[in-house]
Design a protein around this motif. Structure first.
Motif, PDB file in Angstrom:
ATOM      1  N   LEU A 190       4.638   1.748  -2.394  1.00  0.00           N
ATOM      2  CA  LEU A 190       5.672   1.718  -3.427  1.00  0.00           C
ATOM      3  C   LEU A 190       6.522   2.966  -3.289  1.00  0.00           C
ATOM      4  N   ARG A 191       7.765   2.867  -3.757  1.00  0.00           N
ATOM      5  CA  ARG A 191       8.642   4.039  -3.782  1.00  0.00           C
ATOM      6  C   ARG A 191       8.066   5.097  -4.714  1.00  0.00           C
ATOM      7  N   TYR A 192       7.959   6.305  -4.232  1.00  0.00           N
ATOM      8  CA  TYR A 192       7.434   7.417  -5.031  1.00  0.00           C
ATOM      9  C   TYR A 192       8.386   7.790  -6.173  1.00  0.00           C
ATOM     10  N   TRP A 198       6.858  13.808 -11.241  1.00  0.00           N
ATOM     11  CA  TRP A 198       6.493  14.785 -10.223  1.00  0.00           C
ATOM     12  C   TRP A 198       6.902  16.166 -10.733  1.00  0.00           C
ATOM     13  N   PRO A 199       6.041  17.173 -10.624  1.00  0.00           N
ATOM     14  CA  PRO A 199       6.354  18.472 -11.220  1.00  0.00           C
ATOM     15  C   PRO A 199       7.372  19.312 -10.441  1.00  0.00           C
ATOM     16  N   LEU A 200       7.563  19.009  -9.163  1.00  0.00           N
ATOM     17  CA  LEU A 200       8.462  19.799  -8.311  1.00  0.00           C
ATOM     18  C   LEU A 200       9.494  18.877  -7.663  1.00  0.00           C
ATOM     19  N   PRO A 201      10.600  19.423  -7.201  1.00  0.00           N
ATOM     20  CA  PRO A 201      11.523  18.608  -6.422  1.00  0.00           C
ATOM     21  C   PRO A 201      10.801  18.057  -5.181  1.00  0.00           C
ATOM     22  N   ALA A 202      11.104  16.818  -4.834  1.00  0.00           N
ATOM     23  CA  ALA A 202      10.454  16.176  -3.686  1.00  0.00           C
ATOM     24  C   ALA A 202      10.832  16.885  -2.389  1.00  0.00           C
ATOM     25  N   ALA A 203       9.831  17.148  -1.567  1.00  0.00           N
ATOM     26  CA  ALA A 203      10.045  17.774  -0.261  1.00  0.00           C
ATOM     27  C   ALA A 203       9.271  16.993   0.794  1.00  0.00           C
ATOM     28  N   ASN A 204       9.790  17.005   1.999  1.00  0.00           N
ATOM     29  CA  ASN A 204       9.079  16.441   3.155  1.00  0.00           C
ATOM     30  C   ASN A 204       8.529  15.045   2.916  1.00  0.00           C
ATOM     31  N   VAL A 205       9.318  14.171   2.352  1.00  0.00           N
ATOM     32  CA  VAL A 205       8.901  12.775   2.182  1.00  0.00           C
ATOM     33  C   VAL A 205       9.208  12.055   3.492  1.00  0.00           C
ATOM     34  N   SER A 206       8.233  11.346   4.028  1.00  0.00           N
ATOM     35  CA  SER A 206       8.423  10.676   5.314  1.00  0.00           C
ATOM     36  C   SER A 206       9.451   9.552   5.184  1.00  0.00           C
ATOM     37  N   PRO A 207      10.114   9.216   6.292  1.00  0.00           N
ATOM     38  CA  PRO A 207      11.032   8.068   6.262  1.00  0.00           C
ATOM     39  C   PRO A 207      10.337   6.785   5.787  1.00  0.00           C
ATOM     40  N   LYS A 208       9.108   6.604   6.205  1.00  0.00           N
ATOM     41  CA  LYS A 208       8.342   5.418   5.782  1.00  0.00           C
ATOM     42  C   LYS A 208       8.173   5.392   4.262  1.00  0.00           C
ATOM     43  N   ASP A 209       7.807   6.546   3.666  1.00  0.00           N
ATOM     44  CA  ASP A 209       7.620   6.593   2.212  1.00  0.00           C
ATOM     45  C   ASP A 209       8.947   6.450   1.467  1.00  0.00           C
ATOM     46  N   ARG A 210      10.022   6.938   2.036  1.00  0.00           N
ATOM     47  CA  ARG A 210      11.345   6.779   1.416  1.00  0.00           C
ATOM     48  C   ARG A 210      11.812   5.323   1.415  1.00  0.00           C
ATOM     49  N   SER A 211      11.304   4.528   2.344  1.00  0.00           N
ATOM     50  CA  SER A 211      11.766   3.145   2.468  1.00  0.00           C
ATOM     51  C   SER A 211      10.792   2.117   1.887  1.00  0.00           C
ATOM     52  N   GLN A 212       9.783   2.579   1.157  1.00  0.00           N
ATOM     53  CA  GLN A 212       8.837   1.644   0.534  1.00  0.00           C
ATOM     54  C   GLN A 212       9.562   0.801  -0.512  1.00  0.00           C
ATOM     55  N   PRO A 213       9.058  -0.403  -0.785  1.00  0.00           N
ATOM     56  CA  PRO A 213       9.709  -1.260  -1.784  1.00  0.00           C
ATOM     57  C   PRO A 213       9.566  -0.719  -3.209  1.00  0.00           C
ATOM     58  N   SER A 214      10.420  -1.200  -4.077  1.00  0.00           N
ATOM     59  CA  SER A 214      10.356  -0.825  -5.485  1.00  0.00           C
ATOM     60  C   SER A 214       9.229  -1.596  -6.168  1.00  0.00           C
ATOM     61  N   PHE A 215       8.851  -1.135  -7.347  1.00  0.00           N
ATOM     62  CA  PHE A 215       7.797  -1.789  -8.118  1.00  0.00           C
ATOM     63  C   PHE A 215       8.166  -3.242  -8.432  1.00  0.00           C
ATOM     64  N   SER A 216       9.441  -3.509  -8.708  1.00  0.00           N
ATOM     65  CA  SER A 216       9.858  -4.885  -9.036  1.00  0.00           C
ATOM     66  C   SER A 216       9.671  -5.835  -7.865  1.00  0.00           C
ATOM     67  N   GLU A 217       9.591  -5.322  -6.649  1.00  0.00           N
ATOM     68  CA  GLU A 217       9.389  -6.157  -5.461  1.00  0.00           C
ATOM     69  C   GLU A 217       7.911  -6.365  -5.131  1.00  0.00           C
ATOM     70  N   LEU A 218       7.032  -5.691  -5.853  1.00  0.00           N
ATOM     71  CA  LEU A 218       5.603  -5.713  -5.557  1.00  0.00           C
ATOM     72  C   LEU A 218       4.980  -7.039  -5.931  1.00  0.00           C
ATOM     73  N   ARG A 219       4.121  -7.533  -5.064  1.00  0.00           N
ATOM     74  CA  ARG A 219       3.242  -8.654  -5.392  1.00  0.00           C
ATOM     75  C   ARG A 219       1.920  -8.036  -5.846  1.00  0.00           C
ATOM     76  N   PRO A 220       1.542  -8.228  -7.128  1.00  0.00           N
ATOM     77  CA  PRO A 220       0.329  -7.591  -7.658  1.00  0.00           C
ATOM     78  C   PRO A 220      -0.891  -7.901  -6.805  1.00  0.00           C
ATOM     79  N   ILE A 221      -1.848  -6.987  -6.819  1.00  0.00           N
ATOM     80  CA  ILE A 221      -3.087  -7.129  -6.061  1.00  0.00           C
ATOM     81  C   ILE A 221      -4.039  -8.073  -6.798  1.00  0.00           C
ATOM     82  N   GLU A 222      -4.428  -9.117  -6.122  1.00  0.00           N
ATOM     83  CA  GLU A 222      -5.431 -10.052  -6.654  1.00  0.00           C
ATOM     84  C   GLU A 222      -6.787  -9.622  -6.091  1.00  0.00           C
ATOM     85  N   LEU A 223      -7.661  -9.149  -6.951  1.00  0.00           N
ATOM     86  CA  LEU A 223      -8.983  -8.699  -6.493  1.00  0.00           C
ATOM     87  C   LEU A 223     -10.028  -9.774  -6.689  1.00  0.00           C
TER      88      LEU A 223
END
Length: 182
Positions: free
Chosen positions: A146-148, A157-182
């Motif tokens: 998910l997008r951080y 988050w207590p501090l300004p975001a630093a060193n976020v990977s390209p992969k983490d920056r491109s994660q989907p939003s919460f609204s796009e998430l398919r909930p986990i079925e356990l």
């Protein structure tokens, strides 16, 4: 060990119960019997380390889907981090809610993260290292995230975001998430 429930069902902090004397202290950082008594995972198949050089680094929000959904036990072994989890379990009363706890090397505390949670952290000091015990082997096919900085989650988050990977920056939003079925 001392287990304290967090606000999201199934998650805990795990603090050391110290036996101290003039030399210092002794404590168990894991005991299968004590974890089992709490109904928590006792079988770990992998241990991972994450080292971040810069204060403010954000890693996450990561999870694995079934059949490789994993439990994590995360401890800070150097520095300090704010550890954040988000409930993404289908049908959960706290679905979409997050909580956090500060993990520090000095406190030697840990967070227990059940299956069905996204997980991430932000380093609060430079040269911070976290150690993860995980209950499943890493599976790229079941990996999710998910997008951080998703405004729907509004993670404080207590501090300004630093060193976020390209992969983490491109994660989907919460609204796009398919909930986990356990």
């Amino acid at each position: 060990m001392l287990f304290t429930p967090l606000s999201l069902p199934g998650s805990f902090t795990a603090d050391l119960q110290r036996f101290e004397d003039e030399r210092g202290f002794f404590a168990r950082s894991f005991c299968a019997r004590e974890f089992g008594t709490q109904g928590l995972e006792t079988a770990w198949v992998q241990t991972n380390s994450s080292f971040s050089r810069e204060k403010g680094t954000i890693r996450g929000m990561h999870f694995q889907r079934p059949p490789k959904a994993e439990v994590k036990l995360v401890r800070c072994v150097r520095g300090a981090a704010l550890d954040v989890i988000v409930d993404i379990r289908a049908g959960s009363a706290t679905y979409g809610h997050w909580t956090s706890c500060e993990l520090t090397a000095d406190a030697r505390n840990a967070i227990y993260i059940p299956r069905g949670f996204a997980h991430g952290f932000q380093t609060l000091e430079p040269d911070t290292e976290l150690m993860y015990f995980v209950s499943e082997f890493y599976s790229p096919e079941q990996e999710g995230g998910l997008r951080y900085d998703d405004p729907a989650l509004n993670i404080a988050w207590p501090l300004p975001a630093a060193n976020v990977s390209p992969k983490d920056r491109s994660q989907p939003s919460f609204s796009e998430l398919r909930p986990i079925e356990l």
